[in-house]
Motif scaffolding. Structure first.
Motif, short mmCIF file in Angstrom:
data_model
loop_
_atom_site.label_atom_id
_atom_site.label_comp_id
_atom_site.label_asym_id
_atom_site.label_seq_id
_atom_site.Cartn_x
_atom_site.Cartn_y
_atom_site.Cartn_z
N ARG A 1 0.99 -1.17 -0.05
CA ARG A 1 0.01 -0.13 0.09
C ARG A 1 1.12 1.25 -0.01
N ILE A 2 0.67 2.25 -0.90
CA ILE A 2 1.22 3.35 -1.15
C ILE A 2 1.08 4.19 0.52
N MET A 3 1.95 4.59 1.44
CA MET A 3 1.77 5.17 2.32
C MET A 3 2.44 6.75 2.15
N VAL A 4 3.40 6.79 1.34
CA VAL A 4 3.81 8.24 0.95
C VAL A 4 4.15 8.43 -0.31
N PHE A 5 3.39 9.39 -1.08
CA PHE A 5 3.20 9.62 -2.40
C PHE A 5 3.96 10.99 -2.59
N ILE A 6 5.13 10.88 -3.59
CA ILE A 6 6.09 12.13 -3.50
C ILE A 6 5.88 12.70 -4.95
N CYS A 7 5.18 13.96 -5.18
CA CYS A 7 4.96 14.40 -6.52
C CYS A 7 6.22 15.59 -6.59
N HIS A 8 7.06 15.15 -7.56
CA HIS A 8 8.41 16.15 -7.79
C HIS A 8 8.48 16.54 -9.06
N ASN A 9 9.03 17.72 -9.27
CA ASN A 9 9.01 18.40 -10.28
C ASN A 9 7.57 18.78 -10.87
N THR A 10 6.83 19.15 -9.84
CA THR A 10 5.44 19.30 -10.34
C THR A 10 4.95 20.12 -9.16
N ASP A 11 3.77 20.93 -9.63
CA ASP A 11 3.29 21.80 -8.46
C ASP A 11 1.57 21.82 -8.43
N LEU A 12 1.04 20.57 -8.00
CA LEU A 12 -0.33 20.34 -8.16
C LEU A 12 -0.91 21.35 -7.16
N GLY A 13 -0.44 21.95 -6.09
CA GLY A 13 -1.05 22.82 -5.20
C GLY A 13 -1.15 24.11 -6.15
N ASP A 14 -0.58 24.67 -6.82
CA ASP A 14 -0.46 25.93 -7.59
C ASP A 14 -1.71 25.59 -8.35
N GLY A 15 -2.06 24.47 -9.12
CA GLY A 15 -3.02 24.28 -9.93
C GLY A 15 -4.34 24.30 -9.21
N TRP A 16 -4.26 23.94 -8.15
CA TRP A 16 -5.45 24.29 -7.21
C TRP A 16 -5.71 25.84 -6.83
N GLU A 17 -4.62 26.29 -6.38
CA GLU A 17 -4.63 27.58 -5.67
C GLU A 17 -5.09 28.61 -6.56
N LYS A 18 -4.35 28.65 -7.85
CA LYS A 18 -4.43 29.63 -8.97
C LYS A 18 -5.61 29.46 -10.12
N GLU A 19 -6.49 28.58 -9.65
CA GLU A 19 -7.64 28.26 -10.61
C GLU A 19 -8.14 29.36 -11.29
N GLY A 20 -8.40 30.45 -10.44
CA GLY A 20 -9.16 31.60 -10.74
C GLY A 20 -8.53 32.79 -11.16
N GLU A 21 -7.14 32.74 -11.62
CA GLU A 21 -6.14 33.82 -11.88
C GLU A 21 -6.09 34.01 -13.54
N ASN A 22 -6.17 32.98 -14.14
CA ASN A 22 -6.00 33.04 -15.62
C ASN A 22 -6.62 31.83 -16.32
N GLN A 23 -7.51 32.17 -17.29
CA GLN A 23 -8.35 31.22 -17.84
C GLN A 23 -7.64 30.13 -18.62
N TRP A 24 -6.61 30.46 -19.35
CA TRP A 24 -5.88 29.40 -19.87
C TRP A 24 -5.06 28.40 -19.06
N TYR A 25 -4.56 28.93 -17.95
CA TYR A 25 -3.97 28.10 -16.97
C TYR A 25 -4.92 27.26 -16.60
N PHE A 26 -6.02 27.79 -15.99
CA PHE A 26 -7.16 26.98 -15.50
C PHE A 26 -7.64 25.98 -16.39
N GLU A 27 -7.72 26.19 -17.54
CA GLU A 27 -8.27 25.17 -18.35
C GLU A 27 -7.26 24.06 -18.73
N GLU A 28 -5.77 24.49 -18.87
CA GLU A 28 -4.97 23.70 -19.21
C GLU A 28 -4.22 22.71 -18.10
#
Length: 286
Positions: free
Chosen positions: A239-266
């Protein structure tokens, strides 16, 4: 039955019944909200929702881990990165796009907080400078080996990864991270991802002349950041108990969803939210 198992048993049934419906729910861009410098209860305009007062603990709660940085080897930011918009937006989308019952109020805990074991999912961001205390390392080891799930997100380059790897080696001296293949269920359990998603920070997102998208993210040590890596540490039952997301920033995709339409969609719609929902679904059903 432990609290972790109780929560997971309910989520597993709902996802199996309704998982196929999730992909048809539309995303809708919302406004921008400003962050506060410390822990706050302000929602910055993010919609709230009611929860069943008879089952206040029977909810998924997004838990961000607060940590001290003691001059780690990789540099980078700290635990407040993308706080608090990221946590609020992701909780809202998880409530809207899945049948999980989600707490509208994400929380911040330290690893040594006695309440840690009430929550089966925790999130650490920007770990390039993170150095665990002995008490934190012991608490994280007990948490994960007792069924908890840690997601690590938003760090770039070799030195930041090496810092996180060394700290996790202190937590799990007998277990090493490995690259999770694209065929693993975590990339397909709700959204069927065709590639490992790379989400740059909004100011590093690149759009080519032919419509191609990518990242201008760079590492302070000059190492290559062009390929995202998703690594894991597993328990004795795989069972995966630690999942490491490296060279990516999922959190910015969540945080910044409302700042730029293109960034939001892509990036928000196509990458950050689908990967995040897959991760939480895995955590809550295993």
């Amino acid at each position: 039955m432990s609290r972790f198992k109780f929560l997971r048993s309910r989520v597993a049934i709902v996802v199996l019944l309704l998982g196929g419906m999730i992909g048809g729910v539309a995303f809708a861009q919302r406004g921008r909200w400003w962050r506060d410098g410390g822990i706050t209860t302000d929602r910055f305009g993010v919609p709230d929702w009611e929860v069943d007062e008879h089952f206040p603990g029977d909810l998924f709660t997004f838990v961000r881990i607060k940590y001290d940085s003691y001059g780690g080897r990789g540099g980078g930011g700290g635990w407040r990165t993308d706080y608090r918009d990221s946590d609020l937006n992701f909780s809202l989308r998880l409530q809207q796009l899945t049948s999980m019952k989600v707490n509208p109020e994400p929380i911040v805990l330290e690893l040594t907080d006695e309440r840690l074991f009430d929550y089966p999912f925790i999130y650490i961001i920007e770990p390039g400078s993170l150095v665990f205390s002995e008490a934190e390392a012991e608490a994280l080891r007990r948490y994960c080996l007792n069924g908890g799930f840690l997601m690590v997100d938003d760090f770039w380059g070799d030195s930041q990864y090496e810092n996180m790897r060394r700290e996790l080696e202190r937590v799990f001296p007998d277990r090493q991270p490995f690259e999770v293949p694209l065929e693993h269920e975590i990339f397909h359990n709700v959204y069927d991802l065709k590639e490992k998603p790379q989400v740059p920070a909004i100011n590093a997102a690149r759009r080519g002349m032919q419509g191609q998208v990518g990242s201008w993210e760079y590492a302070s040590d000059g190492s290559d950041t062009s390929e995202p890596h998703y690594r894991a540490i597993v328990d004795d039952e795989d069972r995966i108990m630690v999942f490491i997301c490296h060279n990516t920033d999922l959190g910015d995709g969540w945080e910044k969803e409302g700042e730029n339409q293109w960034y939001f969609e892509e990036f928000s719609v196509k990458k950050a939210y689908p990967m995040g929902i897959n991760i939480v679904t895995y955590a809550m059903t295993h």
